[in-house]
Motif scaffolding. Structure first.
Motif, short mmCIF file in Angstrom:
data_model
loop_
_atom_site.label_atom_id
_atom_site.label_comp_id
_atom_site.label_asym_id
_atom_site.label_seq_id
_atom_site.Cartn_x
_atom_site.Cartn_y
_atom_site.Cartn_z
N ALA A 1 1.17 -5.36 0.75
CA ALA A 1 0.44 -5.01 -0.61
C ALA A 1 -0.89 -4.77 -0.50
O ALA A 1 -1.57 -5.28 0.31
CB ALA A 1 0.60 -6.12 -1.93
N VAL A 2 -1.33 -3.52 -1.12
CA VAL A 2 -2.62 -3.07 -0.89
C VAL A 2 -3.52 -3.26 -2.42
O VAL A 2 -3.00 -2.86 -3.56
CB VAL A 2 -2.55 -1.46 -0.45
CG1 VAL A 2 -4.02 -1.04 -0.56
CG2 VAL A 2 -1.90 -1.25 0.72
N LEU A 3 -4.61 -3.81 -2.18
CA LEU A 3 -5.40 -4.30 -3.41
C LEU A 3 -5.96 -2.87 -3.72
O LEU A 3 -6.88 -2.12 -3.08
CB LEU A 3 -6.57 -5.27 -2.98
CG LEU A 3 -7.39 -5.53 -4.20
CD1 LEU A 3 -6.76 -6.12 -5.38
CD2 LEU A 3 -8.57 -6.55 -3.57
N LYS A 4 -5.69 -2.48 -4.93
CA LYS A 4 -6.20 -1.12 -5.72
C LYS A 4 -7.71 -1.41 -6.47
O LYS A 4 -8.40 -0.78 -6.39
CB LYS A 4 -5.21 -0.37 -6.46
CG LYS A 4 -3.83 -0.23 -5.58
CD LYS A 4 -4.32 0.77 -4.78
CE LYS A 4 -4.60 2.09 -5.17
NZ LYS A 4 -4.58 3.19 -4.09
N SER A 5 -7.50 -2.55 -7.35
CA SER A 5 -8.71 -2.77 -8.18
C SER A 5 -8.78 -4.47 -8.64
O SER A 5 -7.35 -4.88 -8.51
CB SER A 5 -8.73 -2.04 -9.35
OG SER A 5 -7.71 -2.17 -10.16
#
Length: 227
Positions: free
Chosen positions: A64-68
């Motif tokens: 998972a990639v942290l977007k905000s």
């Protein structure tokens, strides 16, 4: 005698006639054999045969990639769990349902949270007397969060599609797309939450939480109002 032999044309060796190619029959036979083995392994318990046509599941998803990141300044005082049955039908105007049209019966389970926003509280919203025994808090009314449909507890009961829709799913990257029923289910759950007393319960629980917190700090009289 020699002249007769020279005038006689040489005999030609007859060619062997080639029979029809057998590869179509072989292909049909292999397909029939594979289908027979599949049905045999599916409906008849044969040791080791069911694993031939088994399906292996491999998870190749990336991390998972942290977007905000969003700071939360609210207290969720209550949450309601809901279930709704969505019966969504789409018909073509000039075509019968067997040719063009879909009908989906979907059971959706979801929840809605009610919260009080502490981020909008100003300096004048909290007053304390000189002895620090009496406190008055003026808070905004509770609000409803966006409804969330739980995919683990939601399922499709049936889905009927016309011939054109079935053919379209064969060439679609996302066949049997159910976003429409998910959106409709979320709207129905949100409407049910608005008709309930969920916000009143959230305000009551928020008041109890603040009173217990301020009493632990030494305050004797705490008044909480919602405007």
């Amino acid at each position: 005698m020699r002249e007769d032999a020279e005038d006689t044309p040489p005999r030609r060796t007859p060619r062997r006639e080639r029979g029809p190619r057998r590869w179509p029959a072989v292909a049909v036979g292999l397909v029939a054999l594979s289908l027979a083995l599949f049905l045999l392994g599916r409906f008849v318990h044969v040791p080791g045969l069911g694993d031939v046509f088994g399906v292996d599941t491999q998870d190749r998803s990336g991390p998972a990639v942290l977007k905000s990141i969003q700071d939360m300044h609210r207290y969720e005082g209550a949450a309601g769990n809901y279930q709704v049955v969505v019966d969504l039908e789409k018909d073509a105007r000039l075509l019968p349902d067997s040719i063009r049209g879909t009908r989906t019966l979907f059971v959706a389970s979801g929840s809605v949270a009610a919260y009080v926003d502490f981020g909008s509280i100003g300096r004048g919203s909290v007053t304390v007397d000189e002895k620090r025994t009496t406190a008055t808090l003026r808070l905004p009314h509770a609000r409803l969060a966006e409804p969330a449909v739980d995919p683990k507890r939601s399922y499709t009961v049936s889905k009927q599609r016309g011939l054109i829709d079935r053919l379209g799913d064969l060439f679609s990257d996302n066949p049997a797309d159910e976003r429409a029923v998910h959106i409709l289910a979320a709207d129905r759950i949100g409407a049910a939450a608005e008709e309930s007393d969920l916000t009143l319960r959230a305000e009551k629980n928020t008041t109890s939480m603040l009173q217990g917190l301020l009493r632990a700090l030494g305050f004797e009289q705490i008044t909480v109002t919602y405007t």
